[in-house]
Design a protein around this motif. Structure first.
Motif, PDB file in Angstrom:
ATOM      1  N   LEU A  73       0.892  -1.328   0.001  1.00 50.61           N
ATOM      2  CA  LEU A  73      -0.024   0.104  -0.110  1.00 50.61           C
ATOM      3  C   LEU A  73       0.765   1.205   0.022  1.00 50.61           C
ATOM      4  O   LEU A  73       0.650   2.200  -0.765  1.00 50.61           O
ATOM      5  N   ILE A  93       2.906   1.945  -3.530  1.00 51.55           N
ATOM      6  CA  ILE A  93       2.204   2.042  -4.762  1.00 51.55           C
ATOM      7  C   ILE A  93       2.715   2.962  -5.599  1.00 51.55           C
ATOM      8  O   ILE A  93       3.084   4.095  -5.283  1.00 51.55           O
ATOM      9  N   ASN A 106       2.702   5.716  -8.596  1.00 47.14           N
ATOM     10  CA  ASN A 106       1.921   6.901  -9.204  1.00 47.14           C
ATOM     11  C   ASN A 106       0.826   7.363  -7.928  1.00 47.14           C
ATOM     12  O   ASN A 106      -0.529   7.442  -8.462  1.00 47.14           O
ATOM     13  N   GLN A 107       1.294   7.618  -6.597  1.00 39.35           N
ATOM     14  CA  GLN A 107       0.396   8.061  -5.593  1.00 39.35           C
ATOM     15  C   GLN A 107       0.674   9.671  -5.761  1.00 39.35           C
ATOM     16  O   GLN A 107       1.609  10.343  -6.071  1.00 39.35           O
ATOM     17  N   ILE A 153      -2.744  15.178  -2.614  1.00 38.19           N
ATOM     18  CA  ILE A 153      -4.112  14.813  -2.465  1.00 38.19           C
ATOM     19  C   ILE A 153      -4.319  13.823  -1.170  1.00 38.19           C
ATOM     20  O   ILE A 153      -5.098  13.797  -0.318  1.00 38.19           O
ATOM     21  N   ASN A 175      -6.285  13.191   3.527  1.00 37.54           N
ATOM     22  CA  ASN A 175      -6.933  12.247   4.486  1.00 37.54           C
ATOM     23  C   ASN A 175      -6.025  10.839   4.657  1.00 37.54           C
ATOM     24  O   ASN A 175      -6.561   9.866   4.045  1.00 37.54           O
ATOM     25  N   PHE A 214      -5.217  -0.410  -4.282  1.00 37.95           N
ATOM     26  CA  PHE A 214      -5.963   0.446  -3.159  1.00 37.95           C
ATOM     27  C   PHE A 214      -6.561   1.647  -3.781  1.00 37.95           C
ATOM     28  O   PHE A 214      -5.730   2.686  -3.607  1.00 37.95           O
ATOM     29  N   PHE A 226      -8.710   8.338  -3.418  1.00 37.78           N
ATOM     30  CA  PHE A 226      -8.963   9.121  -2.357  1.00 37.78           C
ATOM     31  C   PHE A 226     -10.507   8.697  -1.551  1.00 37.78           C
ATOM     32  O   PHE A 226     -11.504   8.591  -2.340  1.00 37.78           O
ATOM     33  N   ARG A 227     -10.201   8.304  -0.288  1.00 47.42           N
ATOM     34  CA  ARG A 227     -11.260   7.995   0.364  1.00 47.42           C
ATOM     35  C   ARG A 227     -12.333   8.999   0.837  1.00 47.42           C
ATOM     36  O   ARG A 227     -11.976   9.973   1.358  1.00 47.42           O
ATOM     37  N   SER A 236      -5.092   3.034 -13.512  1.00 48.81           N
ATOM     38  CA  SER A 236      -4.014   3.534 -12.407  1.00 48.81           C
ATOM     39  C   SER A 236      -2.836   3.861 -13.444  1.00 48.81           C
ATOM     40  O   SER A 236      -1.698   4.455 -12.734  1.00 48.81           O
ATOM     41  N   SER A 259      -3.900   7.882 -14.451  1.00 50.00           N
ATOM     42  CA  SER A 259      -3.830   9.218 -13.673  1.00 50.00           C
ATOM     43  C   SER A 259      -3.278   8.693 -12.120  1.00 50.00           C
ATOM     44  O   SER A 259      -3.156   7.386 -12.093  1.00 50.00           O
ATOM     45  N   CYS A 260      -3.455   9.492 -11.383  1.00 46.38           N
ATOM     46  CA  CYS A 260      -2.614   9.356 -10.159  1.00 46.38           C
ATOM     47  C   CYS A 260      -3.640   8.433  -9.215  1.00 46.38           C
ATOM     48  O   CYS A 260      -4.988   8.437  -9.762  1.00 46.38           O
ATOM     49  N   ASN A 261      -3.012   7.359  -8.407  1.00 48.54           N
ATOM     50  CA  ASN A 261      -4.243   6.537  -7.749  1.00 48.54           C
ATOM     51  C   ASN A 261      -5.072   7.211  -6.952  1.00 48.54           C
ATOM     52  O   ASN A 261      -6.290   6.583  -6.940  1.00 48.54           O
ATOM     53  N   GLU A 262      -5.006   8.484  -6.474  1.00 43.97           N
ATOM     54  CA  GLU A 262      -6.023   8.918  -5.947  1.00 43.97           C
ATOM     55  C   GLU A 262      -7.261   9.394  -6.543  1.00 43.97           C
ATOM     56  O   GLU A 262      -8.087  10.021  -6.303  1.00 43.97           O
ATOM     57  N   LEU A 263      -7.149   9.539  -7.987  1.00 40.40           N
ATOM     58  CA  LEU A 263      -8.239   9.962  -8.710  1.00 40.40           C
ATOM     59  C   LEU A 263      -8.794   8.652  -9.623  1.00 40.40           C
ATOM     60  O   LEU A 263      -9.369   8.836 -10.347  1.00 40.40           O
ATOM     61  N   LEU A 302     -10.829  17.702  -6.422  1.00 39.20           N
ATOM     62  CA  LEU A 302      -9.667  17.181  -6.635  1.00 39.20           C
ATOM     63  C   LEU A 302      -8.752  16.930  -8.027  1.00 39.20           C
ATOM     64  O   LEU A 302      -7.706  17.355  -8.171  1.00 39.20           O
ATOM     65  N   GLU A 338      -5.388  18.846  -9.497  1.00 36.84           N
ATOM     66  CA  GLU A 338      -4.496  18.291 -10.454  1.00 36.84           C
ATOM     67  C   GLU A 338      -4.398  19.106 -11.661  1.00 36.84           C
ATOM     68  O   GLU A 338      -3.261  19.367 -12.232  1.00 36.84           O
TER      69      GLU A 338
END
Lengths: 331, 294
Positions: free
Chosen positions: A38, A41, A43-44, A48, A52, B123, B126-127, B165, B168-172, B216, B220
């Motif tokens: 986790l 990873i 491309n984090q 952003i 959180n 994973f 963004f949560r 993935s 784009s970045c994982n958070e998107l 978000l 970016e």
């Protein structure tokens, strides 16, 4: 508050995990195999994610105690650091962690007992040298303490080694647990400080300078030794006035005899780390400054500004403190 | 201008950006229908087996992938290539899923996506735990009927995550699933109209999620934005990859110090990459000590 806890299934029954579960009763607990799947990873997006972050509970297997980078230590012959946690609750613009890690999630290594065992071995191995251990290199030493309970166990451990010093570096004002117990003379609570105007802009989510000074004073009044850490020194067009006022304010409130040491170092990054961090902060003023890259691949303000700031800070500090308590950090 | 009531989705997209900044990958037409209607998406003639809907004004594009992880992966790649989607875009896989417990109809964000076949985990996203709960999801090859693990079961998310993935970045990258079947409400009873209803009943939460995703994505866009005047100069003069990177970095610093000026004010004489970089470097360095960067 932390909404999600990812945990390595192996650590779920560990007392630290039980403590965290009690501290975060509403969090969503998600099992994982190893924290790297986790945390590392590709491309984090650190910025952003920082809005959180999740908590990852993991077990550490190696590299419990490491020598500090050159130019980081103080008086002692041997200086070491350990990191029971990766990442910090605060979000300071200049923080090197955002260049060091791809993830903004917090990793807490629950097996504190293994850290203490390795620290014991290190102390034994270097018993003929003066030694200092640093906590808070990859995290803030105290900010997460209500959840992690780390400092209490750490202090119980170092109480047994009076001839070895330990530094807890922090910006936190969560000092209740320290104030409740008798001060330990070989433990230094070291606060990272910047002038108020700079901290207001750059030390996002961190307590104000006024509150940090109040926390230092409370700890000093209870007999704790205090460290002052002006690192990184930040250049602005009126930096002299700002740093002079900050040093004056601190010295007006903290008794010099309570000050163990003062260290200072300029804003500096390895070249690759600077590139990564400045890409994350597209519009932040701090990264708009035209920094220089020296022959060692370190990005900084450059010789002229560095020299001017070092001499000024050194001179200001020597108005209040003996030179032997003042250290210049380059690491 | 965006349609009335959908203004919260509008973005400040500069002229060098792709117009689509939110991309949907949905397996079934019945799952997609409520989104197509809600976002006023229009069918795009792709002359391929994939069906795409889009709304340029809102910047949303949607592809119907068909059932299965491979089809989902292929559709994600197709949509990316078809519209040349940029790397600030958000990617959403929405659909129905089985769940180990009641009730049917709840919307979840899958925050851990595992494929037993590939033995790999994603994973994504963004949560958004303040809006909907997060949970784990297993992507399986055929519809699950045993529900043995405390997770969601779907047939697409893993394939979607694997491809999206890389874009784009994982958070998107987001996976949202509505519970359609459970041990007490088995999958056999599902009809298209029921599926549509399940999605429709969650539109309020989806609208809230879209509003947050939009914010978000804008971060970016802002971070990756390249000024039009930079693009203009790079199109007219040859820049090596290294020089282009250097130029863009210097430009940001120069613009911070000179917010009201344009590059034309610098009056480059030779107009080659080296000269432009050198002029910017000198301009930024002069007077650097007197500027307030904080």
């Amino acid at each position: 508050m932390i909404d999600t806890v990812y945990f390595e299934e192996e650590v779920l029954q560990h007392p630290t995990a039980t403590r965290v579960r009690k501290a975060l009763p509403k969090a969503n607990w998600v099992p994982i195999n190893r924290f790297q799947e986790l945390f590392n990873i590709r491309n984090q997006n650190f910025r952003i994610q920082k809005k959180n972050p999740a908590l990852i509970l993991a077990k550490k297997f190696e590299n419990f105690v490491l020598p500090v980078p050159s130019g980081f230590g103080m008086n002692s012959n041997k200086n070491f650091y350990f990191s029971h946690m990766y990442n910090c609750l605060y979000d300071c613009d200049y923080c090197f962690l955002q260049g060091l890690y791809s993830s903004a999630n917090y990793v807490l290594f629950v097996n504190y007992e293994d850290f203490f065992e390795h620290i014991s071995h290190t102390i034994e191995k270097n018993k003929n040298d003066s030694q200092m251990f640093f906590s808070g290199y990859d995290c803030d030493s105290l900010a997460f303490d209500k959840i992690s309970g780390f400092s209490n166990q750490l202090l119980q451990f170092f109480e047994k080694y009076q001839n070895v010093e330990v530094e807890l570096r922090t910006k936190s004002v969560v000092t209740k647990s320290l104030i409740k117990r008798p001060a330990i003379k070989n433990c230094i609570i070291a606060f990272s400080l910047s002038p108020n105007k700079i901290a207001e802009k750059l030390d996002n989510k961190a307590p104000s300078i006024r509150r940090r000074i109040k926390a230092m004073k409370d700890l000093a009044d209870c007999g704790w030794l205090i460290g002052l850490r002006f690192d990184p020194l930040i250049y602005t067009n009126d930096w002299k006035v700002q740093y002079s006022e900050l040093i004056c304010e601190i010295m007006g409130q903290i008794n010099v005899s309570s000050i163990h040491s003062v260290s200072y170092g300029l804003l500096r990054f390895p070249k690759k780390m600077y590139k990564k961090i400045s890409n994350l902060h597209n519009t932040t003023g701090l990264f708009a400054f035209p920094l220089d890259i020296n022959n060692n691949g370190v990005t900084s303000y450059g010789k002229e500004i560095e020299s001017e700031m070092y001499h000024f800070i050194q001179k200001e500090l020597q108005r209040y403190l003996p030179a032997k308590k003042i250290f210049h950090c380059t690491g | 201008m965006p349609s009335e009531g959908l203004n919260f989705l509008s973005k400040d997209v500069s002229s060098n950006s792709c117009i689509y900044s939110t991309c949907w990958v949905i397996a079934l037409r019945a799952e997609a229908a409520p989104i197509i209607k809600f976002l006023k998406l229009k069918n795009v003639n792709t002359q391929s087996n994939f069906t795409i809907y889009a709304n340029e004004e809102l910047g949303h594009a949607l592809i119907i992938s068909g059932v299965g992880a491979i089809k989902s992966a292929a559709a994600t790649a197709f949509l990316k290539a078809y519209f040349n989607i940029k790397n600030h875009a958000a990617w959403i896989n929405l659909g129905i899923a089985g769940y180990y417990t009641e009730p049917v109809g709840n919307l979840y964000q899958a925050i851990k996506v595992f494929s037993p076949v590939h033995q790999r985990t994603f994973f994504p996203g963004f949560r958004f735990s303040k809006i909907i709960p997060g949970t784990s999801l297993l992507t399986v090859n055929k519809a699950e009927t045993n529900y043995n693990n405390p997770v969601l079961y779907d047939m697409e998310a893993f394939g979607f995550c694997e491809v999206a993935s890389a874009f784009s970045c994982n958070e998107l990258i987001f996976v949202f699933k509505v519970v359609s079947d459970t041990p007490e409400n088995p999958i056999k009873k599902l009809k298209s109209s029921i599926i549509e209803d399940l999605i429709n009943e969650n539109l309020r939460d989806l609208k809230e999620l879209l509003s947050e995703i939009n914010k978000l994505s804008e971060l970016e866009i802002e971070r990756l934005k390249i000024s039009d005047e930079v693009i203009e100069i790079e199109n007219s003069i040859h820049f090596s990859k290294t020089n282009s990177f250097k130029f863009r970095q210097l430009y940001k610093k120069w613009k911070f110090a000179n917010p009201r000026k344009t590059l034309k004010d610098l009056h480059f004489s030779k107009k080659n990459a080296k000269e432009i970089i050198s002029v910017l470097e000198n301009n930024i360095s002069s007077n650097k000590k007197n500027r307030d960067y904080i």
